[in-house]
Design an enzyme around this catalytic site. Structure first.
Site, PDB file in Angstrom:
ATOM      1  N   GLY A 101       0.854  -1.120  -0.158  1.00 38.05           N
ATOM      2  CA  GLY A 101      -0.291   0.024   0.007  1.00 38.05           C
ATOM      3  C   GLY A 101       0.662   1.122  -0.098  1.00 38.05           C
ATOM      4  O   GLY A 101       2.154   1.225   0.678  1.00 38.05           O
ATOM      5  N   GLU A 131       5.200  -5.469   5.697  1.00 39.99           N
ATOM      6  CA  GLU A 131       5.457  -7.143   6.123  1.00 39.99           C
ATOM      7  C   GLU A 131       5.484  -7.887   4.764  1.00 39.99           C
ATOM      8  O   GLU A 131       6.483  -8.700   4.829  1.00 39.99           O
ATOM      9  CB  GLU A 131       4.156  -7.411   6.607  1.00 39.99           C
ATOM     10  CG  GLU A 131       4.310  -8.887   7.153  1.00 39.99           C
ATOM     11  CD  GLU A 131       2.839  -9.384   7.828  1.00 39.99           C
ATOM     12  OE1 GLU A 131       2.938 -10.620   8.242  1.00 39.99           O
ATOM     13  OE2 GLU A 131       2.215  -8.628   7.829  1.00 39.99           O
ATOM     14  N   THR A 178       4.647   1.328   6.569  1.00 35.62           N
ATOM     15  CA  THR A 178       3.463   0.904   6.770  1.00 35.62           C
ATOM     16  C   THR A 178       2.762   1.992   7.760  1.00 35.62           C
ATOM     17  O   THR A 178       3.168   2.302   8.875  1.00 35.62           O
ATOM     18  CB  THR A 178       3.046  -0.526   7.444  1.00 35.62           C
ATOM     19  OG1 THR A 178       1.770  -0.671   7.735  1.00 35.62           O
ATOM     20  CG2 THR A 178       3.949  -0.890   8.745  1.00 35.62           C
ATOM     21  N   ILE A 179       1.494   2.308   7.205  1.00 36.44           N
ATOM     22  CA  ILE A 179       0.641   3.147   8.229  1.00 36.44           C
ATOM     23  C   ILE A 179       0.422   2.544   9.318  1.00 36.44           C
ATOM     24  O   ILE A 179      -0.093   3.438  10.294  1.00 36.44           O
ATOM     25  CB  ILE A 179      -0.525   3.988   7.448  1.00 36.44           C
ATOM     26  CG1 ILE A 179      -1.449   3.081   6.949  1.00 36.44           C
ATOM     27  CG2 ILE A 179       0.021   4.705   6.299  1.00 36.44           C
ATOM     28  CD1 ILE A 179      -2.815   3.567   6.630  1.00 36.44           C
ATOM     29  N   ASP A 180       0.013   1.242   9.380  1.00 36.85           N
ATOM     30  CA  ASP A 180      -0.424   0.438  10.539  1.00 36.85           C
ATOM     31  C   ASP A 180       0.914   0.448  11.548  1.00 36.85           C
ATOM     32  O   ASP A 180       0.336   0.139  12.868  1.00 36.85           O
ATOM     33  CB  ASP A 180      -0.721  -1.058  10.136  1.00 36.85           C
ATOM     34  CG  ASP A 180      -1.797  -0.957   9.545  1.00 36.85           C
ATOM     35  OD1 ASP A 180      -2.756   0.026   9.190  1.00 36.85           O
ATOM     36  OD2 ASP A 180      -2.233  -1.943   8.474  1.00 36.85           O
ATOM     37  N   ARG A 187     -26.063  12.664  18.198  1.00 36.91           N
ATOM     38  CA  ARG A 187     -26.193  11.279  17.440  1.00 36.91           C
ATOM     39  C   ARG A 187     -24.895  10.675  17.602  1.00 36.91           C
ATOM     40  O   ARG A 187     -23.985  11.344  18.044  1.00 36.91           O
ATOM     41  CB  ARG A 187     -26.760  11.277  15.980  1.00 36.91           C
ATOM     42  CG  ARG A 187     -25.530  11.918  14.994  1.00 36.91           C
ATOM     43  CD  ARG A 187     -25.772  11.622  13.568  1.00 36.91           C
ATOM     44  NE  ARG A 187     -26.996  12.016  12.952  1.00 36.91           N
ATOM     45  CZ  ARG A 187     -27.136  12.820  12.119  1.00 36.91           C
ATOM     46  NH1 ARG A 187     -26.174  13.421  11.439  1.00 36.91           N
ATOM     47  NH2 ARG A 187     -28.210  13.175  11.619  1.00 36.91           N
ATOM     48  N   GLU A 204     -10.546  -1.210  11.418  1.00 31.83           N
ATOM     49  CA  GLU A 204     -11.093  -2.282  10.544  1.00 31.83           C
ATOM     50  C   GLU A 204     -11.158  -3.522  10.786  1.00 31.83           C
ATOM     51  O   GLU A 204     -11.874  -4.548  10.428  1.00 31.83           O
ATOM     52  CB  GLU A 204     -10.709  -1.933   8.913  1.00 31.83           C
ATOM     53  CG  GLU A 204      -9.177  -2.273   8.850  1.00 31.83           C
ATOM     54  CD  GLU A 204      -8.613  -2.142   7.532  1.00 31.83           C
ATOM     55  OE1 GLU A 204      -9.318  -1.563   6.607  1.00 31.83           O
ATOM     56  OE2 GLU A 204      -7.110  -2.149   7.341  1.00 31.83           O
ATOM     57  N   ARG A 249     -24.700   6.788  12.848  1.00 31.18           N
ATOM     58  CA  ARG A 249     -23.933   6.969  11.448  1.00 31.18           C
ATOM     59  C   ARG A 249     -22.485   6.618  11.456  1.00 31.18           C
ATOM     60  O   ARG A 249     -21.563   6.751  12.457  1.00 31.18           O
ATOM     61  CB  ARG A 249     -24.140   8.462  10.924  1.00 31.18           C
ATOM     62  CG  ARG A 249     -25.610   9.009  11.091  1.00 31.18           C
ATOM     63  CD  ARG A 249     -26.342   8.566   9.755  1.00 31.18           C
ATOM     64  NE  ARG A 249     -27.471   9.162   9.687  1.00 31.18           N
ATOM     65  CZ  ARG A 249     -27.915  10.141   9.436  1.00 31.18           C
ATOM     66  NH1 ARG A 249     -27.121  10.840   8.337  1.00 31.18           N
ATOM     67  NH2 ARG A 249     -29.376  10.688   9.082  1.00 31.18           N
TER      68      ARG A 249
END
Length: 342
Positions: A10, A103, A126-128, A163, A222, A266
């Site tokens: 990515g 990785e 990696t942004i992770d 909300r 995610e 939302r």
């Protein structure tokens, strides 16, 4: 010496800063020539190259993405992939290869170096922020900044309508983005892959927040999963490294919250917004230093190594060691954030 450079996996902010650092120091101080391979491992597989010299890297420091392009091509799954890579490196008279990636990209580099004698140096991206052996990977700081700004903006609209707003951020197996941005953005619930969540507890925190006349913000990675459920998938297709496409846990969570609490909920999915745009000052600094130290490793013939940040020092570690396991969120760090839940 002639050095190949590729960026795989990515995209993320800071890739161009690494390329610039490698080329500038390699040309100016060591007199090396450089060849860029297009689109990750597809480049050396198909002999798709681009010239890399000082004019080619001028002005790319603040640019997001990668001027070399990227892909999730896995040469180990291609017919005669290793042989094709070795043949194309030989055709281009490549003496060493700098592989910039996460990785999967570095896992291929480790095997090429350790098993097939291809002289590789790795740069962690990696942004992770989930690569072990390095304190930080570039791209992470920018992603956290983008997510934090989004959470700040969600607070105002959530309170205007009273909300629940669920913000889904990236993080397949590690919740670093969710934890950092959620804490920095004042989220009321943070859900990460390392800690399966209790949906009843999440709804209790949300109800408590409404009792205080504030609208709750939920940040969810995610890859986060409920205790009695499984990972939510966008679809069942897999890339060449075997990864399924994630996304959907935020929408699922919002529907469950609304059903259980009766409060409108939302979802905002940040997705690739976290990857795009100009890199932060920290990521430019880190990526540039990684590039400078990577070309030093090439000069020293220290192949099979990855550059890594330890404190403020850039060190070298075996690529295989750095990719052997993921760096995940320590339960104690997650527990610290719990005081702000509800």
């Amino acid at each position: 010496m002639r050095v190949g450079v590729l960026t795989g996996g990515g995209d993320c902010p800071g890739l161009n800063a690494v390329i610039r650092g490698v080329v500038r120091k390699g040309v100016q101080e060591y007199g090396y020539d450089f060849v860029g391979f297009r689109d990750g491992w597809r480049g050396p597989l198909e002999n798709d190259t681009v010239r890399l010299d000082i004019p080619a890297v001028r002005g790319i420091l603040p640019r997001g993405g990668t001027v070399l392009g990227s892909s999730r091509t896995n040469p180990l799954k291609q017919e005669d992939g290793i042989r094709r890579i070795k043949d194309n490196l030989a055709k281009n008279e490549i003496d060493a290869l700098v592989a910039i990636g996460g990785e999967d990209t570095l896992g291929v580099a480790a095997r090429l170096s350790d098993e097939y004698g291809v002289p590789c140096v790795g740069v962690p991206k990696t942004i992770d922020n989930d690569l072990s052996a390095t304190d930080y990977t570039f791209g992470f700081d920018t992603a956290v900044g983008i997510a934090t700004e989004a959470i700040d903006r969600l607070h105002t609209t959530a309170e205007s309508h009273m909300r629940v707003l669920v913000c889904e951020v990236m993080g397949r197996h590690a919740g670093w983005i969710a934890l950092h941005s959620g804490l920095a953005g004042g989220a009321n619930v943070i859900l990460i892959p390392e800690q399966r969540f209790d949906l009843d507890q999440v709804c209790a925190w949300i109800t408590s927040r409404f009792r205080a006349s504030y609208a709750p913000i939920v940040v969810v990675a995610e890859g986060a999963m409920p205790k009695d459920g499984q990972m939510v998938l966008k679809d069942e297709t897999r890339d060449s490294f075997g990864h399924v496409r994630l996304s959907g846990v935020g929408e699922w969570l919002a529907k469950e919250i609304e059903r259980r609490t009766g409060k409108e909920a939302r979802t905002t999915v940040l997705g690739h917004i976290q990857r795009g745009g100009t890199p932060s000052a920290f990521d430019r600094w880190l990526a540039t230093r990684f590039g400078l130290h990577a070309i030093d490793a090439v000069r020293d013939g220290d192949f099979g190594k990855m550059v890594a940040l330890r404190g403020t020092d850039v060190v070298r570690v075996p690529i295989a060691e750095a990719t052997a396991k993921l760096k995940t969120v320590d339960p104690k760090l997650y527990e610290e954030a719990g005081v702000f839940f509800g």
